[in-house]
Scaffold this motif. Structure first.
Motif, short mmCIF file in Angstrom:
data_model
loop_
_atom_site.label_atom_id
_atom_site.label_comp_id
_atom_site.label_asym_id
_atom_site.label_seq_id
_atom_site.Cartn_x
_atom_site.Cartn_y
_atom_site.Cartn_z
N GLN A 71 49.27 17.84 95.17
CA GLN A 71 49.73 17.42 93.84
C GLN A 71 48.62 16.77 93.01
OE1 GLN A 71 53.34 15.13 94.25
NE2 GLN A 71 54.41 16.87 95.21
N ILE A 72 48.64 17.10 91.73
CA ILE A 72 47.73 16.49 90.76
C ILE A 72 48.57 16.14 89.54
CG2 ILE A 72 45.51 17.59 91.36
CD1 ILE A 72 46.53 19.79 89.29
N ARG A 73 48.04 15.25 88.70
CA ARG A 73 48.83 14.90 87.50
C ARG A 73 48.03 15.24 86.25
NH1 ARG A 73 49.87 10.41 84.39
NH2 ARG A 73 48.58 9.04 85.69
N PHE A 74 48.63 16.04 85.38
CA PHE A 74 48.05 16.34 84.08
C PHE A 74 48.45 15.22 83.13
CE2 PHE A 74 48.13 20.48 86.00
CZ PHE A 74 47.15 21.24 85.37
N GLU A 75 47.72 15.13 82.01
CA GLU A 75 48.24 14.31 80.92
C GLU A 75 49.54 14.96 80.48
OE1 GLU A 75 47.03 11.53 79.69
OE2 GLU A 75 45.24 11.54 80.97
N PRO A 76 50.64 14.18 80.37
CA PRO A 76 51.93 14.81 80.05
C PRO A 76 51.85 15.74 78.84
CG PRO A 76 52.23 12.52 80.55
CD PRO A 76 50.74 12.74 80.52
N SER A 77 50.97 15.42 77.89
CA SER A 77 50.90 16.24 76.67
C SER A 77 50.35 17.63 76.93
CB SER A 77 50.05 15.53 75.62
OG SER A 77 48.77 15.27 76.19
N ASP A 78 49.35 17.75 77.85
CA ASP A 78 48.83 19.09 78.07
C ASP A 78 49.21 19.67 79.46
OD1 ASP A 78 45.49 17.71 78.06
OD2 ASP A 78 46.89 17.87 79.75
N ALA A 79 50.31 19.18 80.03
CA ALA A 79 50.77 19.74 81.30
C ALA A 79 51.41 21.11 81.07
CB ALA A 79 51.79 18.79 81.94
N PRO A 80 50.94 22.11 81.80
CA PRO A 80 51.56 23.43 81.66
C PRO A 80 52.98 23.42 82.24
CG PRO A 80 49.64 23.50 83.15
CD PRO A 80 49.92 22.07 82.84
N GLU A 81 53.72 24.46 81.93
CA GLU A 81 55.09 24.52 82.42
C GLU A 81 55.08 24.69 83.95
OE1 GLU A 81 58.88 27.14 81.13
OE2 GLU A 81 57.38 26.71 79.57
N ALA A 82 56.03 24.01 84.62
CA ALA A 82 56.10 24.12 86.08
C ALA A 82 56.76 25.45 86.46
CB ALA A 82 56.91 22.96 86.65
N ASN A 83 56.18 26.11 87.45
CA ASN A 83 56.81 27.37 87.87
C ASN A 83 57.89 27.10 88.92
OD1 ASN A 83 55.61 27.09 90.39
ND2 ASN A 83 54.02 28.62 90.03
N LYS A 84 58.51 28.16 89.38
CA LYS A 84 59.66 28.05 90.31
C LYS A 84 59.31 27.26 91.57
CE LYS A 84 63.37 30.51 88.99
NZ LYS A 84 63.24 31.94 88.64
N LEU A 85 58.11 27.54 92.09
CA LEU A 85 57.71 26.88 93.33
C LEU A 85 57.56 25.39 93.09
CD1 LEU A 85 55.04 29.43 94.60
CD2 LEU A 85 57.21 28.91 95.70
N GLU A 86 56.94 25.04 91.96
CA GLU A 86 56.74 23.62 91.66
C GLU A 86 58.07 22.92 91.42
OE1 GLU A 86 53.98 24.63 88.54
OE2 GLU A 86 52.35 23.57 89.55
N GLN A 87 58.99 23.66 90.76
CA GLN A 87 60.31 23.07 90.53
C GLN A 87 61.01 22.78 91.85
OE1 GLN A 87 62.50 25.62 87.82
NE2 GLN A 87 60.77 25.62 86.40
N GLY A 88 60.74 23.62 92.86
CA GLY A 88 61.38 23.41 94.15
C GLY A 88 60.73 22.32 94.97
N LEU A 89 59.46 22.03 94.71
CA LEU A 89 58.72 21.12 95.59
C LEU A 89 58.44 19.75 94.98
CD1 LEU A 89 56.25 23.79 97.00
CD2 LEU A 89 57.87 22.47 98.38
N ILE A 90 58.57 19.62 93.63
CA ILE A 90 58.28 18.33 92.99
C ILE A 90 59.55 17.84 92.28
CG2 ILE A 90 56.75 17.14 91.36
CD1 ILE A 90 54.89 19.61 91.57
N PRO A 91 59.94 16.60 92.55
CA PRO A 91 61.13 16.07 91.88
C PRO A 91 60.95 16.07 90.35
CG PRO A 91 60.39 14.62 93.64
CD PRO A 91 59.34 15.64 93.47
N LYS A 92 62.07 16.20 89.66
CA LYS A 92 62.04 16.37 88.20
C LYS A 92 61.30 15.23 87.49
CE LYS A 92 65.04 17.64 84.39
NZ LYS A 92 66.11 17.02 83.62
N ARG A 93 61.55 14.00 87.96
CA ARG A 93 60.93 12.84 87.28
C ARG A 93 59.41 12.90 87.35
NH1 ARG A 93 62.98 7.37 89.15
NH2 ARG A 93 61.26 6.75 87.77
N ARG A 94 58.94 13.33 88.51
CA ARG A 94 57.48 13.43 88.66
C ARG A 94 56.92 14.57 87.81
NH1 ARG A 94 54.72 10.92 92.40
NH2 ARG A 94 53.41 12.68 93.01
#
Lengths: 239, 347
Positions: free
Chosen positions: B287-310
């Motif tokens: 896991q890495i953290r983008f600046e919220p403003s330039d974070a790309p859209e999360a794909n299906k895999l990321e949606q399954g592995l990272i909680p929504k708040r994060r």
């Protein structure tokens, strides 16, 4: 170290998959056909009948060994063969083989088209009509490329596109081919990657593909191992 | 895609080992020299008997009627030491001397001579034993045989027919090794002969799924940036990204090839994010953290592995993201340092 290995394994798995993935799929599909379709059916066993005819020892007062040897001084071998239920002498000389009538001594070979049609009918297990009869003396089709020529080819109008190959010298049904045999042979070519002769399973091309495939399988199993071991760890640490 | 990946993984777990065995056995069969496997390498050429005088040979009618009854073929032919009649029935055959009409049998001594004459390799016959085909090494025959065991390094065994005196098989270590691989290849562990068995049909059907799902996954695993070497004559566009590690005092700037996989690109600079799966989007550790403003859209895999708040805070998986111009990434404390520690060449 392991992490590095994982990245390498994934990269290799991905790139080898791109390069030989299609061949691996071809190996699997051609292999599947070969294991699913019964080999006796491929050999054409259900297409033939009367394959075990018995011979009768001829009356020697008409034509016996002395007469045969007188006619063919360079004889190497003499046999008895049944053709359509009748017994004939099959004389093998230095140069050829001859089918001889044991009653009259008449030479029957090479067999003409009419007789070949009758022999084909005699052995064909079905009612389909004969569509074509031709004598192959040179440049044989792929499906009989290793067989000695000449051979008569008899094509049947059945659902398997059956072809009989009959030896004009002995009257023997030398071999039979049909659509599912031809598919098998084509897939065998793809399986061993010998696109010319369909016979050499030791080529550099095949071996390189096999080595790549082996690396592919090993990296795949490596990734599998770590993907499942990672899952277990996650659960035990309660993350 | 998530389903495909799962399918691929579980089918792989189920039959991956057999797939490995298929490839390994196929390779070994290709590598073994066919002339050694068949024993042809050490077989002497036996001259053909050629035409011989047929003087004083019994006629076909002199053969005992009991033996010729229901025969499929009868052949008068030259053999070692004279002419023989070979009478073939549907399930057996018999040889008769064409000189005196006696049924011929190959004795152990005859077999010894025949085998000795045939073998051109380096070794002598150490023993001769009788046996009955079919067994593992004579499975294509159905008759009694003599087995001549040779003392050569390939442990050659030559099988001679008790009926006809013909050589039935030449076996050696090469053949035996190949035969084990052949057994593994066709999955017939008892007879090593029948490749139309149920087990291999089921496994092959399953393997097709592995292959098909794998080919489909290829389309997801590659993006056009993977083929950067194909365009611009190898000149690749590099962009600068910024890494922020709370354990480090200042930001670290890195030049990476645009569009390349973030996880792999960082690993190439010895910045090793945690991972179990090696960048497959499976373990969810990199896991890495983008600046919220330039974070790309999360794909299906990321949606399954990272909680929504994060995810809303800009957390993504490096292995699912590409290098873009000007991005700033927050990485776990100490990653840079540990990366530098383990790095050997780069300063």
């Amino acid at each position: 170290m392991i992490k590095r290995g994982n990245i390498l394994a994934r990269t290799l798995h991905k790139w080898i998959g791109l390069i030989v993935g299609l061949q691996i799929l071809i190996w699997l599909t051609s292999g599947l056909y070969m294991v699913i379709v019964d080999i006796d059916f491929i050999h054409g066993d259900p297409l033939v009948k009367n394959m075990q005819q018995t011979v009768e020892v001829p009356d020697p007062s008409k034509i016996g060994l002395p007469e045969l040897l007188g006619q063919f001084p360079d004889t190497e071998q003499i046999g008895l063969r049944a053709v359509m239920g009748e017994t004939y002498y099959l004389v093998t000389t230095v140069s050829d083989r001859w089918l001889i009538d044991p009653q009259t001594g008449a030479i029957h070979s090479p067999l003409n088209e009419e007789t070949v049609r009758k022999i084909a009918r005699f052995h064909f297990n079905g009612d389909a009509s004969i569509t074509n009869v031709s004598l192959i003396e040179s440049s044989p089709p792929m499906e009989i490329q290793t067989r000695p020529l000449p051979l008569w080819r008899v094509d049947f109008d059945d659902r398997y596109s059956t072809s009989f190959y009959i030896d004009p010298q002995s009257g023997r049904l030398a071999t039979r081919r049909h659509q599912y045999w031809r598919i098998f042979d084509f897939l065998w070519m793809l399986h061993i990657m010998d696109y010319k002769e369909r016979a050499d399973a030791h080529s550099v091309l095949l071996i390189s593909a096999q080595v790549s495939g082996l690396i592919f399988a090993v990296t795949g199993l490596w990734l599998l191992f770590y993907s499942f071991s990672g899952r277990r760890k996650k659960q035990t640490t309660g993350k | 895609m998530v389903f495909l990946k799962k399918l691929h993984k579980w089918v792989g777990l189920l039959i991956g080992v057999q797939l490995l065995l298929w490839l390994l056995s196929g390779l070994m069969i290709s590598l073994l020299d066919p002339a050694k496997v068949s024993g042809a390498q050490w077989a002497n050429d036996v001259p053909a008997p050629g035409s011989m005088p047929f003087d004083q040979v019994l006629g076909f009618d002199d053969l005992p009627a009991g033996l010729t009854k229901d025969a499929l073929r009868i052949d008068l032919k030259p053999a070692a030491g004279g002419f023989v009649y070979e009478i073939t029935h549907s399930d057996s055959s018999v040889r008769i001397s064409a000189i005196n009409g006696r049924v011929l049998k190959t004795s152990g001594e005859d077999a010894h001579k025949i085998a000795q004459k045939d073998f051109g390799g380096d070794g002598e016959i150490s023993s001769i034993e009788a046996g009955m085909a079919p067994d593992l090494e004579t499975r294509n025959h159905r008759e009694p045989y003599w087995r001549a065991n040779f003392s050569d390094s390939a442990s050659t065994a030559i099988y001679v027919s008790q009926r006809s005196g013909e050589i039935l098989e030449r076996r050696n270590t090469y053949w035996r090794v190949r035969d084990v691989f052949w057994m593994l290849h066709i999955m017939d562990y008892s007879g090593r002969k029948n490749f139309n068995n149920t087990l291999i049909i089921i496994v092959a059907l399953t393997a097709i799924w592995l292959g098909l799902s794998g080919i489909l996954l290829l389309f997801y695993s590659f993006n056009r940036h993977d083929f950067w070497f194909l365009n611009a004559l190898g000149k690749h566009n590099e962009v600068t990204i910024t890494l922020l590690d709370p354990a480090n005092s200042g930001p670290r700037k890195l030049k990476l090839r645009i569009g390349s996989n973030l996880f792999v690109a960082l690993a190439a600079h010895d910045i090793n994010l945690p991972s179990m799966c090696g960048g497959g989007g499976e373990c969810g550790k990199c896991q890495i953290r983008f600046e919220p403003s330039d974070a790309p859209e999360a794909n299906k895999l990321e949606q399954g592995l990272i909680p929504k708040r994060r995810r809303e805070r800009g957390v993504r998986l490096a292995c699912q993201q590409e290098v873009h111009w000007g991005i700033t990434l927050h990485i776990a404390g100490g990653t840079l340092k540990s990366g530098d520690d383990t790095s050997t060449g780069t300063a």
